[in-house]
Scaffold this active site. Structure first.
Site, PDB file in Angstrom:
ATOM      1  N   LYS A  96     -10.312  -7.484   7.553  1.00 34.24           N
ATOM      2  CA  LYS A  96     -11.057  -7.728   8.786  1.00 34.24           C
ATOM      3  C   LYS A  96     -10.928  -6.508   9.678  1.00 34.24           C
ATOM      4  O   LYS A  96      -9.895  -5.842   9.686  1.00 34.24           O
ATOM      5  CB  LYS A  96     -10.559  -8.987   9.501  1.00 34.24           C
ATOM      6  CG  LYS A  96      -9.132  -8.868  10.030  1.00 34.24           C
ATOM      7  CD  LYS A  96      -8.859  -9.879  11.127  1.00 34.24           C
ATOM      8  CE  LYS A  96      -7.407  -9.866  11.553  1.00 34.24           C
ATOM      9  NZ  LYS A  96      -7.213  -9.600  12.975  1.00 34.24           N
ATOM     10  N   HIS A 111       0.822  -1.208   0.000  1.00 38.03           N
ATOM     11  CA  HIS A 111       0.000   0.000   0.000  1.00 38.03           C
ATOM     12  C   HIS A 111       0.855   1.255   0.000  1.00 38.03           C
ATOM     13  O   HIS A 111       0.584   2.206  -0.710  1.00 38.03           O
ATOM     14  CB  HIS A 111      -0.935   0.016   1.215  1.00 38.03           C
ATOM     15  CG  HIS A 111      -2.262  -0.603   0.923  1.00 38.03           C
ATOM     16  ND1 HIS A 111      -2.441  -1.966   0.894  1.00 38.03           N
ATOM     17  CD2 HIS A 111      -3.457  -0.055   0.599  1.00 38.03           C
ATOM     18  CE1 HIS A 111      -3.696  -2.218   0.590  1.00 38.03           C
ATOM     19  NE2 HIS A 111      -4.339  -1.085   0.396  1.00 38.03           N
TER      20      HIS A 111
HETATM   21  S1  SF4 Z   1      -7.028 -15.389  14.225  1.00 42.54           S
HETATM   22 FE1  SF4 Z   1      -5.530 -14.474  15.611  1.00 42.54          FE
HETATM   23  S2  SF4 Z   1      -3.586 -14.770  14.613  1.00 42.54           S
HETATM   24 FE2  SF4 Z   1      -5.152 -15.059  13.082  1.00 42.54          FE
HETATM   25  S3  SF4 Z   1      -5.472 -13.057  12.101  1.00 42.54           S
HETATM   26 FE3  SF4 Z   1      -6.929 -13.195  13.795  1.00 42.54          FE
HETATM   27  S4  SF4 Z   1      -5.862 -12.246  15.543  1.00 42.54           S
HETATM   28 FE4  SF4 Z   1      -4.311 -12.733  14.004  1.00 42.54          FE
END
Ligand code: SF4
Lengths: 280, 182
Positions: free
Chosen positions: B102, B37
């Site tokens: 996310k 980015h």
């Molecule tokens: S599950 Fe845990 S290790 Fe995997 S992306 Fe999410 S916070 Fe990070």
């Protein structure tokens, strides 16, 4: 005096790093299945089903359940009658991490220095905490700690007068602020007492206790249960998209502290709650 | 039921999406995370061409694990999107139409999503082994030196995601949590 060879530690550590990343523990799988039954949100249920399927694929195909294969964090209980031959314990652990991560096609997620930010390329150095015990055994406890949940953790020096209500309010604040970023459903690790750095360590240490296992002290155990209920009322839910499963468990460790102090640390762990333990 | 969607997204498809919709994406996505980015942003600032045609495309915030021999890709779940917030409005201005990641986005990003008629999807953080099964092919197309952070062109099939921010200002993180808060 019992002698433990350097190479033996390297091999054990390498295997632990891989197994931690490929096989989610039974405690977590049980917690997922339980949550699937109680979760009220449809999206939440769908997410939990994906997590179960994900863990099954990872274990079956020997591939990491999450692409963030974490920092390798160790708590080593070393018996004072045990001697390590052939090199230092820290070197052995780092060599094991290097081997485990490279041979296992795990991602290197550690930078050499926090400002220059160049990747070390082999996921070392590990973070190693030592605890001395009686006897001649060496116990290695390892977690692969992801960045997302670690980044949303926090520590606060409360006033003694803040009391249990202040402690609870702070823990809820941390979980609320983390929202989706810590990849809920979470396991919430809490340290209360000690001093500034000890408190953070207690929070991390609490996460090594299996999910579903309560603290031995009944008062702390009931505080764990109470907090879990309150956290699950926040509505954050799986992946922060709403639901009744925000935390799969809350763990608390407590220790003595200064008369003027009430430190509280909250170390969040995501659902990729990866732990392994071996005794040499 | 999840909606099946073809990538790149057309205008109508984007307008039909609402916060909370579950979707299965098929087609081309480009990977980029922090370092990529930053470089894309610098190229734009310098008025230089980008290494891929960004118009109407979807970027996936991911840094996969190395592929084992015989694998198309290693585990490949989403990383935290907010680290890209600083650069995202500029990319949306350049014609980017979708992002998969996310976690929360900034107010500036949310505004830019509405203004430029784009969409923000979340994939399930940590469902990285499962998601890797939806990735059919991988090709590194830019910034090779960045390793896991290089820009990869992925062909995906039925990639599972959920709409978080839609063109109407919908916010599934807010709406979802509100519905279950006690
Ligand atoms: S599950 Fe845990 S290790 Fe995997 S992306 Fe999410 S916070 Fe990070």
């Amino acid at each position: 005096m019992r002698v433990i060879r350097y190479e033996e530690i390297v091999e054990k550590v390498a295997t632990m790093c891989q197994e931690a990343n490929f096989e989610l523990g039974e405690d977590m799988m049980n917690a997922f299945h339980q949550a699937l039954k109680t979760e009220k949100s449809e999206t939440g249920k769908e997410i939990i089903s994906q997590l179960i399927e994900n863990a099954e694929i990872a274990a079956r195909e020997y591939m990491p359940m999450c692409q963030d294969t974490g920092t390798a964090v160790f708590i080593v209980e070393i018996g004072q009658d045990c001697h390590i031959a052939g090199g230092s314990l820290t070197d052995a652990i780092n060599e094991g991490v290097r081997k485990g991560y490279q041979d296992g096609y795990l991602r290197s997620s550690v930078v050499r220095d926090p400002i220059g930010r160049k990747n070390t390329g082999d996921n070392t150095p590990a973070i190693v905490h030592l605890e001395f015990t009686e006897g001649d055994r060496l116990k290695l406890k390892m977690t692969a700690k992801g960045g997302g949940a670690e980044n949303m953790s926090g520590l606060k020096m409360l006033k003694p007068s803040d009391g249990v209500d202040g402690i609870k309010a702070y823990i809820l604040d941390v979980v609320r602020a983390a929202g989706p970023n810590a990849c809920p459903p979470l396991v919430v690790g809490v340290g209360i007492g000690g001093n500034f750095e000890r408190c953070a360590y207690l929070a991390k240490k609490s996460l090594f206790r299996p999910v579903g296992k309560r603290h031995a002290d009944p008062d702390i155990a009931s505080l764990e249960i109470e907090l879990m209920e309150e956290i699950n009322k926040l509505g954050i839910g799986p992946q922060g998209m709403g639901g009744t499963t925000t935390a799969l468990d809350v763990k608390i460790e407590v220790e003595a502290c200064h008369i003027a102090a009430l430190p509280v640390a909250v170390n969040l762990n995501c659902h990729a709650n990866r732990h392994k333990e071996v005794v040499l | 039921m999840a909606k099946k969607l073809k990538l790149p997204l057309d205008k109508q498809a984007i307008q039909d999406l609402r916060a909370g919709d579950r979707v299965l994406l098929s087609g081309t996505v480009y990977t980029a995370r922090d370092a990529a980015h930053q470089r894309l942003y610098e190229l734009i600032q310098e008025g230089k061409p980008l290494p891929f045609p960004i118009e109407n495309q979807v970027i996936y915030y991911v840094g996969p694990t190395p592929a084992k021999p015989g694998q198309v890709i290693g585990s490949a779940g989403p990383t935290t999107s907010s680290r890209m917030d600083k650069y995202t409005p500029t990319l949306l201005e350049m014609g980017l139409k979708g992002m998969i990641g996310k976690g929360y986005r900034s107010e500036e990003v949310k505004k830019a999503i509405v203004e430029h008629e784009a969409v923000y999807f979340a994939a399930v953080g940590g469902a990285a082994a499962l998601i890797s099964k939806a990735i059919r092919s991988v090709e590194v197309i830019a910034f090779h030196d960045l390793g896991t952070e290089a820009i990869h062109k992925l062909e995906v099939e039925n990639f599972p995601a959920i709409v978080i921010h839609d063109v109407y200002g919908g916010d599934f993180y807010e709406e979802g949590v509100r519905a279950f808060q006690q």
